[in-house]
Design an enzyme around this catalytic site. Structure first.
Site, PDB file in Angstrom:
ATOM      1  N   TYR A 157       0.821  -1.206   0.000  1.00  0.00           N
ATOM      2  CA  TYR A 157       0.000   0.000   0.000  1.00  0.00           C
ATOM      3  C   TYR A 157       0.856   1.257   0.000  1.00  0.00           C
ATOM      4  CZ  TYR A 157      -3.747  -3.306   0.490  1.00  0.00           C
ATOM      5  OH  TYR A 157      -4.593  -4.337   0.263  1.00  0.00           O
ATOM      6  N   HIS A 207      -6.366   2.456  -0.904  1.00  0.00           N
ATOM      7  CA  HIS A 207      -6.555   1.919   0.452  1.00  0.00           C
ATOM      8  C   HIS A 207      -6.786   3.044   1.466  1.00  0.00           C
ATOM      9  CE1 HIS A 207      -6.077  -1.409   3.440  1.00  0.00           C
ATOM     10  NE2 HIS A 207      -6.398  -2.137   2.386  1.00  0.00           N
ATOM     11  N   ARG A 278     -17.768  -2.625  -4.664  1.00  0.00           N
ATOM     12  CA  ARG A 278     -16.880  -3.734  -4.295  1.00  0.00           C
ATOM     13  C   ARG A 278     -16.986  -4.047  -2.808  1.00  0.00           C
ATOM     14  NH1 ARG A 278     -12.530  -4.952  -5.472  1.00  0.00           N
ATOM     15  NH2 ARG A 278     -11.289  -4.948  -3.620  1.00  0.00           N
ATOM     16  N   ASP A 311      -8.823 -12.746   3.042  1.00  0.00           N
ATOM     17  CA  ASP A 311      -9.673 -12.762   4.229  1.00  0.00           C
ATOM     18  C   ASP A 311     -11.164 -12.769   3.875  1.00  0.00           C
ATOM     19  OD1 ASP A 311      -9.274 -10.076   3.453  1.00  0.00           O
ATOM     20  OD2 ASP A 311      -9.746  -9.334   5.458  1.00  0.00           O
ATOM     21  N   GLU A 334     -12.163  -9.731  -7.995  1.00  0.00           N
ATOM     22  CA  GLU A 334     -10.832  -9.819  -7.386  1.00  0.00           C
ATOM     23  C   GLU A 334     -10.556 -11.269  -6.988  1.00  0.00           C
ATOM     24  OE1 GLU A 334      -8.193  -7.448  -4.024  1.00  0.00           O
ATOM     25  OE2 GLU A 334     -10.316  -7.732  -3.631  1.00  0.00           O
TER      26      GLU A 334
HETATM   27 MG    MG Z   1      -8.945  -2.898  -1.374  1.00  0.00          MG
END
Ligand code: MG
Length: 399
Positions: A157, A207, A278, A311, A334
């Protein structure tokens, strides 16, 4: 005689990095059960308690066919609602009930939703690297595996400058520099577009690491690289800033993995301020709300791109896939490339070949869990480091 719920079990396991929460609903019909994803990896014990101590007694004896009724009633039964712990618990119930309904009908869930619009779901995977050359190699390696959509990051990130001038006595943390992140990422995308070319769809995940006005400027600066989408440019708390991005550039915007509450997504859809939905399927409460939001997005010309990291359990990924196959406004999925152990533990985990994710066409979700194997990988409970993000002056930041 209706088929009723006889028990609700919660299975915790950690076959890879993430703690996974699986709900298993047993029924009065011998051998008939359903599986659901309730994965909130950072607070798994809280979700376990919500399911085991609260949802389980609420559900035992109920009619398995009444998914909508049970979803609505579970949501208001706690009176206080729309939080991540209870939403994940309700998702475990909801997805397991859809699995049961599919098994009872002898059909995959995408059939119950209205049938397929496509044979497989196009997926994207993640490229990363510390240098421009490493990033390019990572992109090319995925292209060689057949991926045509690639999320591209510079050092995760980002913003982890080699030297961050912290104040004396600064506390420990996962430090990053937002300005360094912006400069580094723009440079990496220039390199990838110059070397790999235009023949690949690229996305990028901010993010929620930038301050709102920095995110507006970054979305504008990234416009030249013709992204497939720019993800989470803002935190949900800064939703009102999406209008400024829209008025500034045509970079497509994806948002939603942190959303819990219809009050967060409704204005963005109604005002056409984002391009991809999303949400994390268990975080929003399961297939039932995801189906509704997908249908609403379709009416507003907004596509789906459900959250699909490690996750989300394989059961959650299977739920995503059924929605993807059905939704007329599917955009992209994704995909986290699970390891062999996960495939062994969750027989029926969706398979990806040449950039497409395929269903197995079994009734329900088409996925199961080897509970004996799952028990061999218990969850570890530890303080999470990467979410203790700080900016260079030492102040707390979103991770
Ligand atoms: Mg993301």
């Amino acid at each position: 005689m209706p088929v009723t719920i006889t028990d609700v079990q919660t299975i915790l396991t950690q076959p890879a990095g993430s703690r996974l929460i699986v709900v298993k609903i047993l029924t009065s019909e011998p051998g008939l059960y359903g599986l659901g994803c309730a994965t909130f990896t950072q607070r798994f014990q809280a979700v376990y308690t919500a399911i085991h101590e609260h949802l389980r007694p609420f559900l035992i004896g109920r009619d398995v066919d009444r998914i909508e009724d049970l979803w609505q009633m579970a949501m208001v039964n706690s009176y206080w609602r729309n939080g991540p712990v209870l939403n994940n618990a309700i998702s475990g119930m909801d997805i397991a009930l859809w699995d049961i309904k599919g098994k009872r009908a002898g059909m995959p869930i995408y059939q119950l939703l209205g049938g397929k619009c496509r044979e497989a779901a196009a997926v994207y995977s993640h490229a990363d690297g510390g240098t421009n050359e490493e990033i390019e190699d990572s992109v090319r390696a995925l292209m060689a595996q057949g991926y045509r959509y690639i999320r591209t990051q510079a050092s995760g990130y980002g913003g982890r400058a080699s030297r961050i001038p912290k104040p004396e006595g600064a506390v420990e943390g996962s430090y990053f520099d937002p300005r360094e992140y912006v400069r580094r990422t723009l440079n990496a995308f220039e390199h990838v577009r110059n070397t790999v070319g235009e023949d690949i769809e690229l996305m990028h995940d901010i993010h929620e690491r930038l301050r709102p006005i920095e995110a507006v400027g970054f979305a504008k600066d990234m416009e030249q690289f013709k992204l497939f989408f720019l993800e989470d440019p803002l935190a949900p708390e800064d939703n009102a800033w999406f209008r400024h991005i829209r008025q500034t550039c045509t970079t497509p915007i994806a948002m939603g993995e942190l959303f819990n509450n219809p009050g967060e997504w409704l204005p963005l859809i109604q005002d056409r301020l984002i391009d991809f939905l999303r949400m994390h399927i268990s975080q929003m409460g399961g297939i039932t709300p995801a189906r509704n939001v997908a249908a609403m997005g379709h009416m507003y010309g907004i596509r789906t791109a459900w959250h699909g990291p490690g996750d989300v359990s394989p059961i959650g990924h299977a739920a995503n896939l059924h929605l993807d196959l059905w939704a007329p406004n599917f955009g992209i999925q994704e995909w986290c490339r699970f390891n062999e152990l996960v495939y062994e533990m969750f027989p029926g985990t969706p398979e990806v070949r040449e950039g497409y994710m395929y269903p197995n066409d079994q009734p329900g979700l088409g996925i199961d869990i080897d509970e004996t194997l799952a028990a061999r990988y218990p969850c570890t409970n530890e303080i999470i480091g990467w979410t203790q993000a700080r900016t260079p002056d030492g102040g707390p930041a979103r991770p």
